[in-house]
Motif scaffolding. Structure first.
Motif, short mmCIF file in Angstrom:
data_model
loop_
_atom_site.label_atom_id
_atom_site.label_comp_id
_atom_site.label_asym_id
_atom_site.label_seq_id
_atom_site.Cartn_x
_atom_site.Cartn_y
_atom_site.Cartn_z
N LYS A 1 0.83 -1.21 0.00
CA LYS A 1 0.00 0.00 0.00
C LYS A 1 0.86 1.26 0.00
N ASN B 1 -4.99 2.96 -7.50
CA ASN B 1 -5.49 4.33 -7.53
C ASN B 1 -4.72 5.13 -8.58
N SER C 1 -2.29 14.17 -2.18
CA SER C 1 -3.22 13.03 -2.26
C SER C 1 -2.48 11.71 -2.41
N TRP D 1 -3.48 8.44 0.42
CA TRP D 1 -4.21 7.21 0.14
C TRP D 1 -3.39 6.00 0.61
N GLU D 2 -4.02 5.10 1.33
CA GLU D 2 -3.37 3.87 1.79
C GLU D 2 -3.59 2.76 0.77
N LYS D 3 -3.03 2.96 -0.38
CA LYS D 3 -3.19 2.01 -1.49
C LYS D 3 -2.11 2.32 -2.52
N THR E 1 -0.53 3.58 -5.67
CA THR E 1 -1.12 4.65 -6.48
C THR E 1 -0.15 5.10 -7.57
#
Length: 559
Positions: A466, A515, A531, A535-537, A539
């Motif tokens: 992540k 993402n 951003s 985000w915990e993903k 990306t």
């Protein structure tokens, strides 16, 4: 006790690897390698990562080993699978990274007999590894058990001693290969090799120190290396001497305000006259680490050749990059410089001051130029590097990304890596994915669009962290070719070198469940960077820059 493979040679291999401290193994699915998969997956203390594409798997393993500074295993099936490891293994060899490449195969008598999935696997990687070994098919006698034990230990020792690097362990297996049995109770024998990090003879070191005390111009050049706080401290002490200047590339992973960290932008401020330029180049050059990124510096060190060049490192062959090698010291940089620091005395040289003035004028001119340009690659980098979080790790793809990074100071990342062993376009994303899986903080990859697309199978990975963040500079093709003298002057530039594409990156991100963000202006980039790390993903941030002007802006920068 849990059952494992009934192939006793494979059992011993997995057990010995665990005893020797191998913690991560990257597996690519197959059938012939099933005994290896079972044995390693069921061995306590070993974590298995599944990466389907073998080319991506090799770079993923490299990324893990690069960050942990420990050996990592690779397991593939028979046939062409092993050949797909080639680029990643070559990169590991030239980065001095230990990988244990384990390939399953049919027994030797079936090679070249038109049996399915057979190629000449044994020794196929010989030019890319430190050594190749082959295990016997059966482990049925005390003699073969002894030989298997010895071979595995020898492979491990070879991989981790001196100039570290990959080794190939080839494992022919008879059918059936999915049988299971309990663990053999005999504990395999471990024999290590003591790595001494040899100290230099006291008299020899005193002689070297006297030379440096009396020399008016000494340059220390740090290139690709894992770095350390201890190494940074001893180099900082040397950088205080008036006769010494320390030049560090971004992937040398040592930073200090006394070091010359932006080599190319500083060299742009050299006097025009050759006679005056010579005053900035050393009588004694001391270098360590892997391949040097700066083409400008390599050219200048050949033009103004040092009287002596000392290379420091545990190497098995001469490293004579600047055609002036006079001494190769077979020890670690930390050991060498730690011994040297107390012995070298200051003299009345102005060499350090001369470089400090050059750096100061280069820094001012850099700021003036970057502040005055519009939206382009260079402008994007000036913002990106300021906004990368502290204590994160940074991966750079080849092409323009690693070169742009060299022009900027004060990146907050605590470690910077790039695949500069072979400097290939392939594998940067896979390496970053492997690096991210073993680091708790953020791992950021800055990559170009062509490099990213070349390695898009890196995203075909159920284990993406992540904390993996990909910043993709999309300038519509291979922008590096607009900077390189030769391709940039050809009418074939766009079609055959730059290769513009129509791939929609946001659709690719969606296909892999990542993402996606996009920025086309300075304002959008600053917002997107916030951003990106919120985000915990995993990306992707796509940064769109104009293809036609990037080369003009960078060429004017160097003027």
């Amino acid at each position: 006790m849990d059952k494992t493979t009934d192939k006793r040679n494979v059992q011993m291999l997995a057990r010995l690897c665990a005893l020797r401290g191998l913690r991560h193994v990257v597996v690519s699915p197959g059938s012939r390698n099933a005994p290896l998969v079972v044995a390693f997956n069921r061995e306590k203390g070993i974590i298995c990562h599944v990466i389907v594409d073998e080319r991506s798997a090799a770079y993923f393993a490299l990324g893990i080993a690069q960050q942990t500074e420990e050996p990592v295993g690779l397991i593939c099936t028979s046939g062409t699978a092993l050949l797909n490891y080639g680029p990643g293994i070559a990169e590991a060899y030239y980065q001095r990274i230990p990988l244990l490449v384990m390939s399953a195969d049919r027994p030797e008598e079936w090679i070249d007999q038109d049996d399915s999935q057979t190629v000449r696997q044994f020794k196929v990687l010989d030019s890319l590894v430190k050594a190749s070994y082959q295990l016997p098919v059966e482990n049925s006698t005390k003699s073969t058990e002894w030989y298997i034990n010895r071979t595995i230990n020898e492979a491990f020792n070879r991989m981790t001693s001196g100039r570290k690097g990959p080794v190939h362990l080839h494992i022919p297996l008879e059918e059936p290969w999915c049988g299971r049995m309990g663990q053999v109770q005999n504990q395999p024998r471990v024999f290590n090799r003591l790595n001494s990090n040899a100290t230099i003879n006291e008299n020899q070191m005193n002689d070297l120190a006297i030379q440096l005390t009396n020399c008016p111009k000494i340059m220390i050049l740090a290139s690709m290396h894992s770095g350390s706080e201890k190494l940074q401290k001893v180099l900082s002490k040397l950088a205080q001497l008036p006769q010494v200047v320390v030049l560090t590339e971004s992937i040398a992973n040592v930073q200090d305000k006394r070091f010359v960290g932006c080599i190319d932008r500083t060299l742009c401020r050299l006097p025009k006259e050759s006679k005056e330029q010579k005053m900035f180049f050393p009588d004694i050059l001391i270098s360590y680490g892997g391949a040097v990124i700066s083409k400008i510096l390599k050219g200048k060190l050949k033009e103004f050749a040092p009287r002596e060049h000392w290379y420091i490192g545990e190497e098995e062959q001469a490293i004579d990059t600047f055609c002036s090698l006079s001494l190769q010291v077979n020890t670690t940089p930390l050991q060498f410089f730690s011994q040297l620091v107390p012995l070298v005395k200051a003299n009345d040289s102005t060499f350090n001051c001369r470089w400090a003035e050059l750096v100061q004028t280069a820094d001012l001119r850099h700021k003036e130029y970057v502040d005055g340009i519009g939206w382009c690659d260079l402008k994007a980098f000036s913002h990106i590097l300021k906004l990368i979080p502290a204590n994160s790790r940074l991966q750079l793809s080849n092409g323009t990304s690693v070169r742009y990074h060299q022009l900027f100071k004060n990146c907050k990342a605590n470690r910077v890596n790039a695949n500069r062993g072979t400097s290939g376009i392939d594998g940067s994303t896979s390496t970053a994915a492997g690096a991210a899986i073993v680091y708790d903080g953020y791992t950021t990859l800055i990559t170009g669009d062509i490099s990213f697309l070349y390695d898009s199978n890196a995203l075909w990975n159920a284990q993406l962290s992540k904390n993996l963040k990909i910043i993709l500079i999309n300038n519509g093709g291979g922008g590096i070719f607009r900077f390189i003298k030769g391709p940039s002057e050809l009418s074939e530039l766009e079609e055959f070198f730059e290769t513009p594409h129509q791939v929609e990156i946001h659709q690719l991100a969606a296909a892999y469940g990542l993402n996606y963000l996009c920025a086309q202006t300075e304002k959008e980039l600053k917002q997107a960077m916030r951003s990106l790390y919120a985000w915990e993903k995993p990306t992707i941030l796509e940064v769109m820059t104009p293809r036609e002007i990037n080369d003009v802006i960078l060429k004017n920068y160097f003027k």
